[in-house]
Design an enzyme around this catalytic site. Structure first.
Site, PDB file in Angstrom:
ATOM      1  N   CYS A 205      -4.086  -2.337  -3.095  1.00  0.00           N
ATOM      2  CA  CYS A 205      -2.927  -3.115  -3.523  1.00  0.00           C
ATOM      3  C   CYS A 205      -2.747  -4.308  -2.579  1.00  0.00           C
ATOM      4  CB  CYS A 205      -1.684  -2.230  -3.516  1.00  0.00           C
ATOM      5  SG  CYS A 205      -0.158  -3.117  -3.909  1.00  0.00           S
TER       6      CYS A 205
ATOM      7  N   CYS B 157       0.653  -3.702  -0.450  1.00  0.00           N
ATOM      8  CA  CYS B 157       0.858  -2.646   0.547  1.00  0.00           C
ATOM      9  C   CYS B 157      -0.426  -1.988   1.036  1.00  0.00           C
ATOM     10  CB  CYS B 157       1.811  -1.578  -0.015  1.00  0.00           C
ATOM     11  SG  CYS B 157       1.081  -0.572  -1.326  1.00  0.00           S
TER      12      CYS B 157
ATOM     13  N   CYS C 131       1.244   0.154  -8.653  1.00  0.00           N
ATOM     14  CA  CYS C 131       0.902   0.815  -7.401  1.00  0.00           C
ATOM     15  C   CYS C 131       1.921   1.933  -7.204  1.00  0.00           C
ATOM     16  CB  CYS C 131       0.956  -0.177  -6.245  1.00  0.00           C
ATOM     17  SG  CYS C 131       0.769   0.608  -4.623  1.00  0.00           S
TER      18      CYS C 131
ATOM     19  N   CYS D 240       4.216   1.051  -3.790  1.00  0.00           N
ATOM     20  CA  CYS D 240       5.217  -0.028  -3.728  1.00  0.00           C
ATOM     21  C   CYS D 240       5.739  -0.454  -5.103  1.00  0.00           C
ATOM     22  CB  CYS D 240       4.652  -1.234  -2.987  1.00  0.00           C
ATOM     23  SG  CYS D 240       3.390  -2.152  -3.898  1.00  0.00           S
TER      24      CYS D 240
ATOM     25  N   CYS E  31      -7.477  -2.573 -16.991  1.00  0.00           N
ATOM     26  CA  CYS E  31      -7.576  -4.030 -16.968  1.00  0.00           C
ATOM     27  C   CYS E  31      -6.572  -4.541 -15.932  1.00  0.00           C
ATOM     28  CB  CYS E  31      -7.272  -4.561 -18.366  1.00  0.00           C
ATOM     29  SG  CYS E  31      -7.543  -6.319 -18.542  1.00  0.00           S
TER      30      CYS E  31
END
Length: 160
Positions: A73, A76, A121, A124, A145
Protein backbone atom coordinates in the site's frame (compact mmCIF):
# COMPACT_ATOMS: atom_id res chain seq x y z
CA UNK A 1 -52.49 6.35 -5.97
CA UNK A 2 -50.73 3.26 -7.38
CA UNK A 3 -48.77 5.43 -9.83
CA UNK A 4 -47.55 7.69 -7.04
CA UNK A 5 -46.48 4.71 -4.94
CA UNK A 6 -44.56 3.24 -7.91
CA UNK A 7 -42.80 6.56 -8.60
CA UNK A 8 -41.78 6.90 -4.93
CA UNK A 9 -40.55 3.28 -4.87
CA UNK A 10 -38.54 3.81 -8.08
CA UNK A 11 -36.94 6.98 -6.69
CA UNK A 12 -35.97 5.20 -3.49
CA UNK A 13 -34.48 2.22 -5.33
CA UNK A 14 -32.41 4.28 -7.75
CA UNK A 15 -31.11 6.68 -5.10
CA UNK A 16 -29.75 3.98 -2.78
CA UNK A 17 -25.97 4.04 -2.97
CA UNK A 18 -25.34 1.05 -0.73
CA UNK A 19 -23.04 2.95 1.61
CA UNK A 20 -23.84 0.49 4.38
CA UNK A 21 -21.57 -1.95 2.52
CA UNK A 22 -18.56 0.38 2.62
CA UNK A 23 -16.09 -0.03 5.45
CA UNK A 24 -16.22 2.73 8.05
CA UNK A 25 -13.10 4.84 8.66
CA UNK A 26 -12.92 3.44 12.19
CA UNK A 27 -12.67 -0.16 10.90
CA UNK A 28 -8.95 0.25 10.16
CA UNK A 29 -5.80 0.09 12.34
CA UNK A 30 -4.41 3.30 10.81
CA UNK A 31 -6.78 6.26 10.83
CA UNK A 32 -5.80 9.82 9.99
CA UNK A 33 -7.60 13.04 9.24
CA UNK A 34 -8.06 14.17 5.66
CA UNK A 35 -5.47 16.90 6.29
CA UNK A 36 -2.93 14.35 7.55
CA UNK A 37 -3.44 12.12 4.49
CA UNK A 38 -3.16 15.16 2.17
CA UNK A 39 0.15 16.12 3.78
CA UNK A 40 1.60 12.61 3.34
CA UNK A 41 0.33 11.60 -0.12
CA UNK A 42 0.81 13.07 -3.57
CA UNK A 43 -2.27 14.67 -5.14
CA UNK A 44 -2.88 11.58 -7.30
CA UNK A 45 -2.33 9.15 -4.41
CA UNK A 46 -4.80 11.15 -2.30
CA UNK A 47 -7.35 11.19 -5.14
CA UNK A 48 -7.18 7.41 -5.62
CA UNK A 49 -6.54 6.14 -2.08
CA UNK A 50 -8.73 8.54 -0.09
CA UNK A 51 -11.36 9.68 -2.65
CA UNK A 52 -11.79 6.34 -4.49
CA UNK A 53 -10.60 7.84 -7.76
CA UNK A 54 -9.13 5.98 -10.72
CA UNK A 55 -5.88 6.71 -12.51
CA UNK A 56 -5.77 6.76 -16.31
CA UNK A 57 -5.26 3.34 -17.90
CA UNK A 58 -1.66 2.63 -18.98
CA UNK A 59 -0.33 5.55 -16.88
CA UNK A 60 1.36 3.51 -14.13
CA UNK A 61 4.93 2.25 -14.54
CA UNK A 62 3.91 -0.68 -12.30
CA UNK A 63 1.58 -1.97 -15.02
CA UNK A 64 4.54 -3.47 -16.90
CA UNK A 65 6.73 -4.23 -13.87
CA UNK A 66 7.65 -7.93 -13.81
CA UNK A 67 10.40 -7.92 -11.17
CA UNK A 68 10.21 -10.31 -8.22
CA UNK A 69 8.86 -8.67 -5.09
CA UNK A 70 5.80 -7.47 -3.24
CA UNK A 71 3.33 -4.68 -3.98
CA UNK A 72 2.53 -2.70 -0.84
CA UNK A 73 0.00 0.00 0.00
CA UNK A 74 1.41 3.41 -0.99
CA UNK A 75 -0.18 4.96 2.12
CA UNK A 76 0.89 2.55 4.88
CA UNK A 77 3.24 -0.03 3.31
CA UNK A 78 1.04 -3.05 4.10
CA UNK A 79 1.95 -5.95 1.74
CA UNK A 80 -1.03 -6.48 -0.60
CA UNK A 81 0.00 -8.53 -3.66
CA UNK A 82 2.92 -10.81 -4.62
CA UNK A 83 4.65 -10.43 -7.98
CA UNK A 84 4.15 -14.12 -8.80
CA UNK A 85 0.39 -13.49 -8.84
CA UNK A 86 0.60 -10.55 -11.28
CA UNK A 87 -0.47 -10.99 -14.90
CA UNK A 88 -0.95 -8.80 -17.97
CA UNK A 89 -4.71 -8.35 -18.29
CA UNK A 90 -4.39 -5.88 -21.17
CA UNK A 91 -6.60 -3.40 -19.27
CA UNK A 92 -3.88 -0.85 -18.52
CA UNK A 93 -3.84 -1.39 -14.75
CA UNK A 94 -1.70 -3.74 -12.67
CA UNK A 95 -3.67 -6.97 -12.32
CA UNK A 96 -3.31 -9.87 -9.90
CA UNK A 97 -5.14 -13.18 -9.61
CA UNK A 98 -5.13 -13.12 -5.79
CA UNK A 99 -4.38 -10.86 -2.83
CA UNK A 100 -2.32 -11.50 0.29
CA UNK A 101 -5.04 -12.93 2.55
CA UNK A 102 -6.07 -10.67 5.41
CA UNK A 103 -4.37 -7.56 3.99
CA UNK A 104 -7.10 -6.57 1.53
CA UNK A 105 -10.65 -5.67 2.58
CA UNK A 106 -13.66 -5.84 0.27
CA UNK A 107 -16.88 -3.84 0.00
CA UNK A 108 -19.65 -3.31 -2.52
CA UNK A 109 -19.53 -0.22 -4.73
CA UNK A 110 -22.65 1.05 -6.55
CA UNK A 111 -21.04 4.23 -7.95
CA UNK A 112 -21.71 3.23 -11.58
CA UNK A 113 -25.27 2.14 -10.88
CA UNK A 114 -24.50 -1.57 -10.47
CA UNK A 115 -22.70 -3.66 -7.87
CA UNK A 116 -18.92 -4.02 -8.10
CA UNK A 117 -16.54 -5.48 -5.53
CA UNK A 118 -14.25 -2.71 -4.35
CA UNK A 119 -10.88 -3.39 -2.71
CA UNK A 120 -9.28 -1.47 0.16
CA UNK A 121 -6.11 -1.79 2.16
CA UNK A 122 -7.21 -3.65 5.31
CA UNK A 123 -4.80 -1.57 7.43
CA UNK A 124 -5.56 2.03 6.39
CA UNK A 125 -8.71 1.71 4.24
CA UNK A 126 -7.07 3.15 1.13
CA UNK A 127 -9.03 2.48 -2.09
CA UNK A 128 -7.07 0.12 -4.34
CA UNK A 129 -9.40 -0.81 -7.21
CA UNK A 130 -11.92 -3.57 -7.96
CA UNK A 131 -11.98 -7.34 -8.35
CA UNK A 132 -13.69 -9.04 -11.30
CA UNK A 133 -14.41 -12.65 -12.27
CA UNK A 134 -12.61 -12.51 -15.63
CA UNK A 135 -9.10 -13.44 -14.53
CA UNK A 136 -6.96 -16.44 -15.49
CA UNK A 137 -9.12 -19.58 -15.52
CA UNK A 138 -6.10 -21.80 -14.75
CA UNK A 139 -5.61 -20.13 -11.34
CA UNK A 140 -8.34 -18.29 -9.40
CA UNK A 141 -10.45 -16.82 -12.21
CA UNK A 142 -10.15 -13.44 -10.44
CA UNK A 143 -8.73 -10.17 -11.77
CA UNK A 144 -7.78 -7.72 -9.06
CA UNK A 145 -7.64 -4.53 -11.15
CA UNK A 146 -5.53 -2.16 -9.05
CA UNK A 147 -4.54 1.49 -9.46
CA UNK A 148 -0.76 1.54 -9.73
CA UNK A 149 -0.59 4.84 -7.82
CA UNK A 150 -2.12 3.03 -4.81
CA UNK A 151 0.90 0.71 -4.72
CA UNK A 152 4.61 0.84 -4.03
CA UNK A 153 6.86 -2.01 -5.19
CA UNK A 154 9.47 -3.62 -2.96
CA UNK A 155 11.94 -6.01 -4.63
CA UNK A 156 12.63 -9.32 -2.93
CA UNK A 157 16.19 -8.22 -2.10
CA UNK A 158 14.79 -5.20 -0.17
CA UNK A 159 12.32 -7.24 1.88
CA UNK A 160 13.11 -7.66 5.57
Amino acid sequence: MKKTALVVLAILLFNCKGNTQKPKKTDFKITKTEAEWKAELTDMEFYVLRKAGTERAFSSPLNKNYKAGVYVCAACQTPLFKSEHKFDSGTGWPSFDREIKGNVAFSTDYDLGYARTEEHCATCGGHLGHVFNDGPKNTTGKRHCINGVALDFVTNKNLP
